[in-house]
Structures are given as structure tokens and as C-alpha cells.
Design a protein around this motif. Sequence first.
Motif, mmCIF file in Angstrom:
data_model
loop_
_atom_site.group_PDB
_atom_site.id
_atom_site.type_symbol
_atom_site.label_atom_id
_atom_site.label_comp_id
_atom_site.label_asym_id
_atom_site.label_seq_id
_atom_site.Cartn_x
_atom_site.Cartn_y
_atom_site.Cartn_z
ATOM 1 N N ILE A 88 0.845 -1.201 0.000
ATOM 2 C CA ILE A 88 0.000 0.000 0.000
ATOM 3 C C ILE A 88 0.873 1.240 0.000
ATOM 4 O O ILE A 88 1.709 1.436 0.896
ATOM 5 C CB ILE A 88 -0.934 0.038 1.234
ATOM 6 C CG1 ILE A 88 -1.806 -1.215 1.280
ATOM 7 C CG2 ILE A 88 -1.799 1.289 1.211
ATOM 8 C CD1 ILE A 88 -2.682 -1.309 2.513
ATOM 9 N N ASP A 89 0.700 2.072 -1.013
ATOM 10 C CA ASP A 89 1.338 3.381 -1.065
ATOM 11 C C ASP A 89 0.305 4.425 -0.672
ATOM 12 O O ASP A 89 -0.759 4.513 -1.302
ATOM 13 C CB ASP A 89 1.896 3.663 -2.458
ATOM 14 C CG ASP A 89 2.771 4.905 -2.491
ATOM 15 O OD1 ASP A 89 3.811 4.899 -1.814
ATOM 16 O OD2 ASP A 89 2.409 5.869 -3.180
ATOM 17 N N ILE A 90 0.592 5.198 0.355
ATOM 18 C CA ILE A 90 -0.372 6.143 0.902
ATOM 19 C C ILE A 90 -0.310 7.461 0.144
ATOM 20 O O ILE A 90 0.763 8.041 -0.040
ATOM 21 C CB ILE A 90 -0.101 6.403 2.403
ATOM 22 C CG1 ILE A 90 -0.145 5.091 3.196
ATOM 23 C CG2 ILE A 90 -1.105 7.403 2.961
ATOM 24 C CD1 ILE A 90 -1.497 4.468 3.282
ATOM 25 N N ALA A 134 -8.971 10.174 -1.916
ATOM 26 C CA ALA A 134 -9.824 9.375 -1.038
ATOM 27 C C ALA A 134 -9.609 9.777 0.416
ATOM 28 O O ALA A 134 -8.469 9.987 0.853
ATOM 29 C CB ALA A 134 -9.524 7.887 -1.218
ATOM 30 N N SER A 135 -10.688 9.872 1.166
ATOM 31 C CA SER A 135 -10.575 10.168 2.596
ATOM 32 C C SER A 135 -9.914 8.995 3.299
ATOM 33 O O SER A 135 -9.895 7.862 2.790
ATOM 34 C CB SER A 135 -11.959 10.417 3.195
ATOM 35 O OG SER A 135 -12.737 9.234 3.155
ATOM 36 N N PHE A 136 -9.395 9.249 4.503
ATOM 37 C CA PHE A 136 -8.777 8.160 5.249
ATOM 38 C C PHE A 136 -9.813 7.096 5.612
ATOM 39 O O PHE A 136 -9.495 5.902 5.670
ATOM 40 C CB PHE A 136 -8.087 8.697 6.500
ATOM 41 C CG PHE A 136 -6.831 9.471 6.198
ATOM 42 C CD1 PHE A 136 -5.781 8.866 5.527
ATOM 43 C CD2 PHE A 136 -6.701 10.794 6.583
ATOM 44 C CE1 PHE A 136 -4.619 9.574 5.238
ATOM 45 C CE2 PHE A 136 -5.547 11.507 6.305
ATOM 46 C CZ PHE A 136 -4.501 10.900 5.628
ATOM 47 N N ALA A 137 -11.048 7.515 5.816
ATOM 48 C CA ALA A 137 -12.111 6.550 6.113
ATOM 49 C C ALA A 137 -12.334 5.620 4.920
ATOM 50 O O ALA A 137 -12.509 4.405 5.087
ATOM 51 C CB ALA A 137 -13.402 7.274 6.470
ATOM 52 N N GLN A 142 -11.688 1.546 4.588
ATOM 53 C CA GLN A 142 -12.721 0.628 4.104
ATOM 54 C C GLN A 142 -12.192 -0.244 2.974
ATOM 55 O O GLN A 142 -12.441 -1.458 2.932
ATOM 56 C CB GLN A 142 -13.942 1.417 3.631
ATOM 57 C CG GLN A 142 -15.068 0.539 3.096
ATOM 58 C CD GLN A 142 -16.236 1.357 2.556
ATOM 59 O OE1 GLN A 142 -16.306 2.569 2.750
ATOM 60 N NE2 GLN A 142 -17.148 0.692 1.870
ATOM 61 N N LEU A 143 -11.431 0.355 2.049
ATOM 62 C CA LEU A 143 -10.869 -0.413 0.928
ATOM 63 C C LEU A 143 -9.911 -1.490 1.440
ATOM 64 O O LEU A 143 -9.922 -2.625 0.958
ATOM 65 C CB LEU A 143 -10.151 0.525 -0.039
ATOM 66 C CG LEU A 143 -11.045 1.473 -0.849
ATOM 67 C CD1 LEU A 143 -10.191 2.517 -1.570
ATOM 68 C CD2 LEU A 143 -11.876 0.693 -1.859
ATOM 69 N N LEU A 144 -9.099 -1.131 2.439
ATOM 70 C CA LEU A 144 -8.166 -2.112 2.986
ATOM 71 C C LEU A 144 -8.906 -3.230 3.708
ATOM 72 O O LEU A 144 -8.558 -4.414 3.564
ATOM 73 C CB LEU A 144 -7.188 -1.427 3.933
ATOM 74 C CG LEU A 144 -6.148 -2.347 4.597
ATOM 75 C CD1 LEU A 144 -5.342 -3.099 3.551
ATOM 76 C CD2 LEU A 144 -5.231 -1.548 5.517
ATOM 77 N N ASP A 145 -9.942 -2.872 4.459
ATOM 78 C CA ASP A 145 -10.722 -3.903 5.156
ATOM 79 C C ASP A 145 -11.364 -4.871 4.164
ATOM 80 O O ASP A 145 -11.439 -6.079 4.416
ATOM 81 C CB ASP A 145 -11.806 -3.242 6.019
ATOM 82 C CG ASP A 145 -11.222 -2.488 7.210
ATOM 83 O OD1 ASP A 145 -10.029 -2.672 7.501
ATOM 84 O OD2 ASP A 145 -11.963 -1.699 7.835
ATOM 85 N N GLU A 146 -11.832 -4.352 3.036
ATOM 86 C CA GLU A 146 -12.431 -5.216 2.021
ATOM 87 C C GLU A 146 -11.393 -6.182 1.440
ATOM 88 O O GLU A 146 -11.707 -7.344 1.144
ATOM 89 C CB GLU A 146 -13.054 -4.362 0.908
ATOM 90 C CG GLU A 146 -14.294 -3.601 1.356
ATOM 91 C CD GLU A 146 -14.786 -2.616 0.304
ATOM 92 O OE1 GLU A 146 -14.097 -2.475 -0.741
ATOM 93 O OE2 GLU A 146 -15.835 -1.976 0.522
#
Length: 436
Positions: free
Chosen positions: A257-259, A289-292, A296-300
Motif C-alpha cells: 500500500i502506497d499512501i 480518497a478520505s482516510f475513512a 474501508q478499501l483495505l478492510d475489504e
Amino acid sequence: MSGLLYPYQQRWLEDDSRFKIGMFARQTGKTFTTTLEIAQDVAFAELEKRRVRWVILSRGERQAKEAMDEGVKLHLRALNAGFESMETDFRLSDKTTVRALEVATTNGSKITALPANPDTARGFSANVFLDEFAFHKDSHAIWRALFPVVSKPGLKLRVTSTPNGKGNKFYELMTGEADIWSRHVVDIYRAVKDGLPRDIAALKEALNDDDAWRQEYELEWLDEASAWLPWELINGVEHDQAGIPELYAGGPCYVGIDIGRRKDLFVIWVFELVGDVLWTRQVIERRGASFAEQDQLLDEVFSRYRVMRCCMDKTGMGEKPVEDAQRRHGSTRVEGVLFTSPNKLTLATVGKQRFEDKGLRIPMGNQALRADLHKLQKVAGPTGAPRFVAESDAGGHADRAWACFLACNAAETGPVEYAYHPVPNKNSMRGNRRSL
């Protein structure tokens, strides 16, 4: 049908040279025009009650299918030439097959479209069309295997592509001095002057990548000397079944993951380990994209895939997303990586080794991803220490490349081994005591 073509297409179509090669800007109709030439050759053979044989070698199965469906079949129908179409398995080895698409006419003429490979290039005596040849894996090996196929007098060879660096056979053919080749060059300016409806200024502004513009539209041969991943390495690991989440087979996965929050991209790269090869299953990209939403994308991803390890960029604003991800998914599975110069050198070296060993597969034909991988350069810093640079532009500063390298680094641990040891219940323990 030639009346529907632009002048540069007509010049290509009407050139009946035995060996013909064309370098065209992207989306200028090179495949469409060459498949028209093939269809016309077959249609004329039908009228004259003779047979011809053509083989089309494309970058992958998807591109071979496009050349057949959106080129050959379309033209044959327009020419009122009757044909039957079929798909068969072409065996490369005991373990590997590819899909071969074929059309056959009433009189026995055949056109076969295949993904390019040194093995698919053998075994035919036919006219040959090499489509986007600069992007073929192992282009030199394909060329050595292919040339005997067209050695019979009268057989024709058609080669088209946009440039793709200097490390491939297409570059050698286009820049060679052999007079036997009829060479055509059509950059975006020539195509538009001949009537192709394109807004050059708008295209260049929207692309916002000078190197990509120079190579893919102005047809310049870009210097590969400073690129960390030359085009040949990138070409060698592309596959048309990579990057398709539905093909996930349930194996162990590794994530990078690149932030990025505002200007740069937020990228999640998911590899599945199949044998000893890392197959790209998904590349998720978001700008702004917001941090929220990032959480969510990472959790998915963790929900969909069996993630063994995830490496995240924790430089600057990445500190909190990494801490949050570790809290949700465990610090043993989520690791934060600071983008210091030594760490970046380690990440890039691990990633490049995977490319050199062909130990990964990436989506085929994704131009933004290809540009990101190629734009990364290793240069000497003021003190002589190596550092990596990539021009920050609308496509980010090689965000996709760093996400890929982070995922490769995550996979360096290998799959986690689990052992199960049953705990004896109380009754069995009592029984054991009695027997003592």
C-alpha cells in the motif's frame, strides 16, 4: 472499403511489399488496417479458387481475440466472404495451452490468431502479422523462431507497433539499414494531417506525461539507461489474466500500500502466490480518497483475500493509517515501512529481482501502470548515495510502482506455516493418570 480509410492507412494497405513494417501512434488504426489487408487477401483467394494461410501473433489472448473479432471477421463480413470460426487449444507444452482463434473459408483459406510465443511462432508455413511487436515478450526469441515460417518465396510478413524502448527486435528492424524492408512511420501529427479526428492539444494535456507522449504519439525512442525497470522487463511479466479479482484461487496473498491523500494516488496492490509466482489479483487506485475510504478499501481486501502480510508506506501521513490497520488486522500481518533512502533501495531491489526472474505477473496493456513502473529512475544523490526519483505529475510519483514493490517485499517472508496440536480433554488426562 479503402475509400473509408485515411491516406496513411491507404498507403499502408496498398503497399504490397513482401516485408513491410509500420510504426504508428496509438489508436491510429494499425491493427484495423492490417487485418483488412489480410481479409482482402483471403477474399481474393476465394474468388480465384486458391488457398492462402495467415497467422496473427498478438501480445496476449485478449489482443488476439480483438484482432480476430474486431478486425478479420468484421472485414470478411463487409466483403461478403463466407467463413466459419472456431476456437481450439494450442499446446505449448505438456502443462501449458493457449487459445487459438481461427477462421476458415469455403475454399480452405485459414487465418489463425494466437498470443505471441516462440512456440506459437513455429510449426506454420504462412503469411504472418506481428501485431504490437515491440510489446511481445521475448521478441528476439520469437523472431528467431518465426522467420523460417515466412522463408518460402511469396509469403508476406507484416509488423506493426508503437515504440517501446530500444531493447526489443522491433527497434532493431525499424532502425536497421536493410533495404528489403518497406518502412512506414505515422506519428500523431501525420495522422491528424491526413484527417484522423483528434485534438492533439487536448490529448497531450489529458495524458500529462511527457515521456509517454513522446514515445506513444511522437514515436521517439526513449533512452532506457536510467530506467530502473526497462520496458523489456515490464513486457516480460505482463499477462492478460493478471489483475482480475475473480480469478483469485484462495491462495496466500501479499499486499503493498502506497499512501496518498491529495495530489498522489492511494494504491493497494494485491498478489496471490501461485507456485512460486506472484499473480496480481487486484490493483486499487484512488485519488483524493478520505482516510475513512482508504480504511474501508483495505478492510475489504483483508475480507476478500487470505492476506498473510501487508506492507504499508508509513512515511509522513502514513503513520496513523498504519497504526489503525495494525489495530484492526494485527501487527503480525501489517507492517509499516518508512521510505528512507536505504529502505527504498531495498524495496526497489527486491521488486526488480522479481521482474528479472519473471517471478510475478502484472496486468497487460495498462498504460498508466506501465508508465509508473518505467518512470522510476535511480540517480546519484549529492553525496553519491543512490536515490530513486520519479517526476510527480497527474499520475503520481510512481505510486503504483512503490505499491508493487511493497507487496513484493511482503512476500519475502513466504507463506506463514500453521501447526495444529490437539489439547487433551480432562477425561483423557484422568485416564492417563490412572494408567500410570
